[in-house]
Design a protein around this motif. Sequence first.
Motif, short mmCIF file in Angstrom:
data_model
loop_
_atom_site.label_atom_id
_atom_site.label_comp_id
_atom_site.label_asym_id
_atom_site.label_seq_id
_atom_site.Cartn_x
_atom_site.Cartn_y
_atom_site.Cartn_z
N ALA A 154 1.36 -3.67 -13.07
CA ALA A 154 1.87 -4.64 -12.25
C ALA A 154 0.92 -4.88 -11.27
O ALA A 154 0.75 -5.87 -10.92
CB ALA A 154 3.04 -4.09 -12.06
N MET A 155 0.46 -3.66 -10.55
CA MET A 155 -0.59 -3.82 -9.38
C MET A 155 -1.73 -4.74 -9.68
O MET A 155 -2.50 -5.69 -9.06
CB MET A 155 -0.80 -3.00 -8.54
N ILE A 156 -2.58 -4.33 -10.97
CA ILE A 156 -3.43 -4.99 -11.32
C ILE A 156 -3.44 -6.49 -11.75
O ILE A 156 -4.25 -7.27 -11.11
CB ILE A 156 -4.13 -4.17 -12.65
N SER A 212 -0.62 -21.98 -6.26
CA SER A 212 0.48 -21.23 -5.52
C SER A 212 1.72 -20.93 -6.45
O SER A 212 2.29 -19.83 -6.55
CB SER A 212 1.35 -21.99 -4.25
N THR A 213 2.06 -21.90 -7.06
CA THR A 213 2.99 -21.43 -8.08
C THR A 213 2.66 -20.78 -9.18
O THR A 213 3.57 -19.57 -9.65
CB THR A 213 3.42 -23.10 -8.88
N SER A 214 1.50 -20.62 -9.70
CA SER A 214 0.87 -19.74 -10.58
C SER A 214 0.91 -18.24 -9.97
O SER A 214 1.40 -17.26 -10.66
CB SER A 214 -0.35 -20.08 -11.31
N ILE A 215 0.53 -18.15 -8.80
CA ILE A 215 0.28 -16.77 -8.12
C ILE A 215 1.86 -16.26 -7.97
O ILE A 215 2.23 -14.97 -8.28
CB ILE A 215 -0.11 -17.01 -6.66
N ILE A 216 2.77 -16.89 -7.72
CA ILE A 216 4.28 -16.46 -7.33
C ILE A 216 4.60 -16.10 -8.65
O ILE A 216 5.48 -15.08 -8.72
CB ILE A 216 5.05 -17.51 -6.91
N PHE A 217 4.50 -16.91 -9.71
CA PHE A 217 5.13 -16.82 -11.01
C PHE A 217 4.43 -15.49 -11.53
O PHE A 217 4.95 -14.58 -12.20
CB PHE A 217 4.60 -17.95 -11.94
N ILE A 218 3.26 -15.06 -11.37
CA ILE A 218 2.40 -13.87 -12.06
C ILE A 218 3.01 -12.77 -11.39
O ILE A 218 3.25 -11.70 -11.79
CB ILE A 218 0.90 -13.98 -11.89
N ILE A 219 3.11 -12.78 -9.99
CA ILE A 219 3.73 -11.66 -9.33
C ILE A 219 4.86 -11.30 -9.66
O ILE A 219 5.25 -10.08 -9.78
CB ILE A 219 3.75 -11.88 -7.61
N VAL A 222 0.90 -1.02 0.09
CA VAL A 222 0.04 0.19 -0.02
C VAL A 222 0.83 1.37 -0.04
O VAL A 222 0.64 2.31 -0.84
CB VAL A 222 -0.97 0.00 1.31
N ALA A 223 1.94 1.29 0.86
CA ALA A 223 2.79 2.38 0.66
C ALA A 223 3.35 2.49 -0.54
O ALA A 223 3.48 3.97 -0.86
CB ALA A 223 4.01 2.23 1.97
N ALA A 224 3.87 1.49 -1.16
CA ALA A 224 4.43 1.79 -2.57
C ALA A 224 3.44 2.38 -3.47
O ALA A 224 3.81 3.25 -4.32
CB ALA A 224 4.66 0.41 -3.21
N ASN A 225 2.22 1.79 -3.46
CA ASN A 225 1.17 2.22 -4.39
C ASN A 225 0.83 3.92 -4.11
O ASN A 225 0.41 4.69 -4.93
CB ASN A 225 -0.13 1.47 -4.31
N VAL A 226 0.89 4.26 -2.63
CA VAL A 226 0.53 5.54 -2.35
C VAL A 226 1.72 6.52 -2.85
O VAL A 226 1.33 7.75 -3.56
CB VAL A 226 0.42 5.67 -0.71
N GLU A 227 2.84 6.16 -2.83
CA GLU A 227 3.67 6.96 -3.37
C GLU A 227 3.84 7.01 -4.78
O GLU A 227 4.14 8.05 -5.28
CB GLU A 227 5.42 6.56 -2.82
N VAL A 228 3.33 5.82 -5.61
CA VAL A 228 3.40 5.98 -6.91
C VAL A 228 2.21 6.84 -7.31
O VAL A 228 2.18 7.78 -8.38
CB VAL A 228 3.21 4.56 -7.42
N TYR A 229 1.09 6.85 -6.60
CA TYR A 229 -0.14 7.56 -6.77
C TYR A 229 0.40 9.18 -6.63
O TYR A 229 -0.14 10.27 -7.45
CB TYR A 229 -1.15 7.28 -6.02
N LYS A 230 1.03 9.56 -5.51
CA LYS A 230 1.44 10.83 -5.37
C LYS A 230 2.35 11.36 -6.45
O LYS A 230 2.26 12.69 -6.90
CB LYS A 230 2.55 11.14 -4.17
N GLY A 231 3.21 10.63 -7.36
CA GLY A 231 4.09 11.27 -8.33
C GLY A 231 3.40 11.02 -9.67
O GLY A 231 4.28 10.90 -10.90
#
Length: 825
Positions: A756-758, A785-792, A731-740
């Motif tokens: 990436a977040m979507i 689990s493998t698919s989630i990790i791979f996608i992230i 969330v903190a990363a997204n907040v900073e990205v949104y600010k800029g």
Amino acid sequence: MSQSFSFYEDLRASGNVVASLNKNDRGRDIQIVSSPDGNGNLTLCHVPLMYDYVAAGKSSKSQGGGGGGSKAQEKEFVKDYSDSGYELSAATLLAINHFNNGIGTIVPELQDNNKKCNVRITTEIFDTREDHEVAVKDVIDSISGQRKPCTILGSNVRDVTRRLTSVLNIYDITQISAVVGDSPLDKVEDYPLFSRTNPNQHDIVAPLVEFLYNELNVTHVGIIAYRHPEGGGFIKTLSRVGGEKYNMKVIGLEYKPEELERTLQKLGESEFNYFIGAMPSWRFEEVMEKAFEMNLAGPGSGKQWLFSQTAAQSLFVDNKSSWEKGSAMDLAIRGTGVIHNEIQESVVKDIFLNEWKNIADDQDFLDYINSKQPEPFADYLTYTRNAQNLLPYFTDNIPTRYAAFAYDAVVAFGLSACNSIDTNIIKGKKNPYFFSGEQQKKEFMNLEFVGVSGEILFDQSGETNSRIPRNFHFEISNILGHTRDDSMVEFDAEPVYDFDPKTQVWTKQDGKNFIFHDGTTVPPQQLPTLEENEHTLGPGIRAYGYICAICVIICSIACMILTLKWKKEKTIVAAQPPFLTMISFGTLIMSLSIFFLSIDDGVASIAVSSAACMARFWTFSIGFCIIFAALYSKAKRINRIMDNARSLKRVRVTAIDVIKPFTVMLLCNVIILIVWTMVNPMVYKRIYDEEDIDKFGRVSESYGMCVVEDESGSSVPYILSLVVVNLVAMVAANVEVYKGRKIKTEFNEGKQIGVAMISILQALIFGVPVLFIVDAYRTAVFFVSTSIIFIICMATLTVMFIPKFKVVLKTHHEERRRTVAVTEK
């Protein structure tokens, strides 16, 4: 000088009785007679022998008769036990003669004992016919007659022995057995005047249980026994001993001849592969022929048979038995076995065997033995005994262990009677002639001497009525066939295992191997083969995980290398190389969790699988934290620079200036993981439901899962703590990205991070619920689990690096074009 065999019985019958003592007791009677040599008086103790000569198919009710026997109301004859009864009577009479005359050739304690002790033994023999009504009536008649007993020897059968000792307790008459091993008879409170010189049933069964469990790895066994008190007692004792010590499952079945097929059918329905035959030896053939016919014995049946000594010792250990080659019996009993109690080789045993053979040369003793046999004996014999055909009985036959126990029983009684008189005090005065049953039992249990059957030492704690089993020698013998001629096969038992009663351990004799029914030396499986469905990962799905992990690792390393290679490029400089390197390092760490997810007990030990349970959380959580903490720090640095620029302030913001939040978030993850690992870590266990257990208690289907080591605890607090920490980072990363988001330069990565977040959000939204749904299915959990990790990982690498690398490559391409153009001019 030795007296004749019947001397003391004739002395009793002569009427030269000084006194008949039955004071201070409840019915026992001891006669005092004048010693023939004029040296005081003798105590005559009458000891009837209650042995079985015929089986009680339809036995009889007795009437008084000469020779200590009893005429019978005729009932159906079933089985001739006369060999056993005759052997026991011969051994007992030999011991009585040695005691009365102070002959210590076998037991040194008897040497000249007749000069120190005034007790003498007289006897008569009763045929109990395995019928407690017959036995009890004979004893009552004896108690009310002229020859009142002061102790009883016998009988051979549990039910008869129990009934007898219950009656004898009333009359203060002790009972000593050399045959019956029934465990309940060890209850001193119920049978206070009973004792025995043979092993009790527990001491016989305990070695068998040890052999089944420790040598054959058997915990499921079926028993078939003839419907008879001894058979039922064997089943109960084995079930109790095996169940208490090794949780052994025992199916015990008793049968009558007309029920044999149905009983064997039930035994087969158990699906056990190990059976114990505890039928009498004279029922052996009918059981095994029918078992072979029903494919429950012999080659191809998969069934391994062991036999009790009652069933097989007389057929294969003491003697040899032959059957026609290729017959049902030939095939049914090959590779079977028998457990039997043997008298260990010793000088005492050798002397006893020599004395036994010498009986054949002593016509007076032979005549005496025959004169003592019960009257109905001759009526039930399959051949006539006389002095001539009795000679081979002693010269050719080796007496069984019961003969040794019977000899030792007489010696033990005689010595205890002598000791009782020495210690007996009545009304403050020593009585040199009388002893009570209670006193004699006490002295009996305190005896220690070496007899024919070994060291005689009883349980002096008062808890049982038996000998201490430390010197009982047991063997497991292999029943094997040897071709005798073209048409017959001869079977005998070859000892393979010895049991040490002190250590309770079986040892194999040197160079010996047990050959089982299938002709091999490998014990058959105890139950039908069961292939447990363990739901471990298959090679295909495991390969899918490896491919995904390797792809992420390659891409992460490639991104790090290219970032370092192009770190002076304007686009890369603007994207801050240290943070890009951290992001790619985070995806690499996270991808390692796929390898740990793939580890189960299908490819590794339980210990390694348990270590992998925690390792997957470490790598996933640390990797995730590094990715988003780096994104946060990266965006935070850009926003701070731009904010100062708008204020027309010159400021230098280094990576170290914004690394503190990253360090805090990473440290929180590490602390939580350390506490979790130390307090209640995840371990690998197999989980199954009740419906996954077959009727033998075996698991037919299970799932390997990571669960907390202490089941009273939970992993939820630790997982929630990690989720909160990493969610804060994201969330903190997204907040900073949104600010800029409004920064109109190459510094603006909001769109890329948004994509990436979507992608990550979609993976989590669709993947996490599925994980809960398929929680019990290892393959599905691993795939999701493998698919989630791979996608992230791949979504992060793709949107954070590919656009920048494209710009760099495009810049390089344009520079090359300009260089070529200038060169051409």
